[in-house]
Design a protein around this motif. Structure first.
Motif, mmCIF file in Angstrom:
data_model
loop_
_atom_site.group_PDB
_atom_site.id
_atom_site.type_symbol
_atom_site.label_atom_id
_atom_site.label_comp_id
_atom_site.label_asym_id
_atom_site.label_seq_id
_atom_site.Cartn_x
_atom_site.Cartn_y
_atom_site.Cartn_z
ATOM 1 N N UNK A 42 0.833 -1.213 0.000
ATOM 2 C CA UNK A 42 0.000 0.000 0.000
ATOM 3 C C UNK A 42 0.863 1.257 0.000
ATOM 4 N N UNK A 43 1.948 1.240 0.776
ATOM 5 C CA UNK A 43 2.847 2.388 0.816
ATOM 6 C C UNK A 43 3.536 2.586 -0.534
ATOM 7 N N UNK A 44 3.930 1.485 -1.185
ATOM 8 C CA UNK A 44 4.575 1.580 -2.494
ATOM 9 C C UNK A 44 3.607 2.141 -3.538
ATOM 10 N N UNK A 45 2.360 1.722 -3.482
ATOM 11 C CA UNK A 45 1.366 2.215 -4.440
ATOM 12 C C UNK A 45 1.083 3.698 -4.228
ATOM 13 N N UNK A 46 0.959 4.107 -2.981
ATOM 14 C CA UNK A 46 0.711 5.532 -2.728
ATOM 15 C C UNK A 46 1.932 6.368 -3.105
ATOM 16 N N UNK A 47 3.130 5.830 -2.899
ATOM 17 C CA UNK A 47 4.350 6.524 -3.321
ATOM 18 C C UNK A 47 4.387 6.648 -4.833
ATOM 19 N N UNK A 48 4.002 5.574 -5.527
ATOM 20 C CA UNK A 48 3.955 5.598 -6.986
ATOM 21 C C UNK A 48 3.031 6.710 -7.470
ATOM 22 N N UNK A 49 1.853 6.782 -6.883
ATOM 23 C CA UNK A 49 0.885 7.805 -7.294
ATOM 24 C C UNK A 49 1.441 9.214 -7.086
ATOM 25 N N UNK A 50 2.075 9.439 -5.943
ATOM 26 C CA UNK A 50 2.592 10.786 -5.672
ATOM 27 C C UNK A 50 3.771 11.120 -6.574
ATOM 28 N N UNK A 51 4.644 10.144 -6.845
ATOM 29 C CA UNK A 51 5.774 10.405 -7.739
ATOM 30 C C UNK A 51 5.310 10.671 -9.164
ATOM 31 N N UNK A 52 4.317 9.942 -9.628
ATOM 32 C CA UNK A 52 3.818 10.167 -10.982
ATOM 33 C C UNK A 52 3.133 11.534 -11.086
ATOM 34 N N UNK A 53 2.434 11.936 -10.042
ATOM 35 C CA UNK A 53 1.806 13.256 -10.051
ATOM 36 C C UNK A 53 2.873 14.345 -10.114
#
Length: 88
Positions: A42-53
């Protein structure tokens, strides 16, 4: 623009590999509790979303500085997530 494309690929590969490693750990340890592994995913997915944004931001004053900061943050985040995976 190649810099932006490469950055997005790096974000995808790095965080994807961490998620894959958690899944491998879960398969190799079926009797253990998977909640900590799910939290890492879950932390990796939320990090992915923030980095892509952040990578998709437009009209930057200094794009090279912005992308360099994203790469540094990605490295820090990935290192922290790998340490969590190793502690499973």
């Amino acid at each position: 623009m190649a810099n932006k494309r490469d950055l997005k690929k790096d974000i995808n590969y790095v965080l994807g590999d961490i998620i894959e490693e958690v899944y491998v750990w879960e398969l190799n340890n079926p009797g253990k509790d998977n909640k900590s592994g799910e939290a890492i995913i879950d932390e990796a997915i939320s990090s992915f979303d923030s980095f892509m944004a952040r990578a998709n931001q437009r009209k930057l004053e200094n794009p090279s500085k912005h992308f360099k900061a994203i790469r540094e943050d990605l490295e820090k985040t990935a290192t922290a997530l790998v340490e969590k995976v190793n502690s499973l």
